[in-house]
Design a protein around this motif. Sequence first.
Motif, short mmCIF file in Angstrom:
data_model
loop_
_atom_site.label_atom_id
_atom_site.label_comp_id
_atom_site.label_asym_id
_atom_site.label_seq_id
_atom_site.Cartn_x
_atom_site.Cartn_y
_atom_site.Cartn_z
N ILE A 30 42.63 1.69 27.80
CA ILE A 30 42.98 0.50 28.56
C ILE A 30 42.55 -0.70 27.74
CG2 ILE A 30 42.53 -0.80 30.67
CD1 ILE A 30 42.00 1.86 32.07
N LEU A 74 41.19 -4.28 26.64
CA LEU A 74 40.12 -5.14 27.15
C LEU A 74 40.73 -6.30 27.91
CD1 LEU A 74 37.16 -6.03 27.33
CD2 LEU A 74 37.46 -7.15 25.13
N ASP A 75 40.36 -6.43 29.16
CA ASP A 75 40.85 -7.50 30.01
C ASP A 75 40.22 -8.81 29.56
OD1 ASP A 75 42.30 -8.40 32.36
OD2 ASP A 75 40.32 -8.72 33.26
N LYS A 134 36.08 -7.33 32.40
CA LYS A 134 35.58 -6.41 33.43
C LYS A 134 35.50 -4.97 32.96
CE LYS A 134 40.03 -5.82 35.70
NZ LYS A 134 40.79 -6.03 36.91
N ASN A 135 36.27 -4.59 31.95
CA ASN A 135 36.21 -3.22 31.44
C ASN A 135 35.59 -3.17 30.03
OD1 ASN A 135 38.41 -4.51 30.28
ND2 ASN A 135 39.66 -2.69 30.20
N TYR A 136 34.82 -4.18 29.68
CA TYR A 136 34.23 -4.28 28.34
C TYR A 136 33.31 -3.11 28.03
CZ TYR A 136 31.27 -5.87 24.53
OH TYR A 136 30.57 -5.93 23.35
N PHE A 160 33.27 -0.07 29.16
CA PHE A 160 34.04 1.16 28.93
C PHE A 160 34.73 1.11 27.57
CE2 PHE A 160 34.00 0.84 33.60
CZ PHE A 160 33.34 2.02 33.88
N LEU A 161 35.28 -0.06 27.23
CA LEU A 161 35.97 -0.19 25.96
C LEU A 161 35.02 0.00 24.78
CD1 LEU A 161 38.85 -1.14 24.75
CD2 LEU A 161 37.50 -3.14 24.14
N LYS A 166 29.89 6.95 39.39
CA LYS A 166 30.33 5.61 39.01
C LYS A 166 29.12 4.67 38.91
CE LYS A 166 33.52 2.00 40.51
NZ LYS A 166 34.44 1.57 41.55
#
Length: 124
Positions: free
Chosen positions: A10, A12-13, A17-19, A21-22, A121
Amino acid sequence: MTNIENQKFIALDISGKNYLFLVLDVKLHLSAKKLRHTIEEENAVTNEERATALIFLRHHIDDGLKYEYLTVENPLELWQNLNDRFEHLKAVVKPKALNDWAHLRFQDFKTVSEYNFTLFKITS
């Protein structure tokens, strides 16, 4: 075994918000491709390795971030810029996780799998 290259990350937004995980996905992928040294300090990187890592990083960030870092030609510099921009999220995510952990109750879930999903989570 299927081709790992077909797996998609996915992007990086722009909000970051998904940093977290990235970061993990990128480090694992670059390690698997023997390119992790391209995002580490004091590295001896060939032009081909630099280009490959930079293409990979740019492919996995939001279009708005691509335009903002359009002139960056070094994967280490791009990695550090993204880190400087989004590293503060760890300070935001940890207190939220601690709060979620404190308020986690088994009786709030219909199934054990829903509880386990929420539990994993929070801990991740």
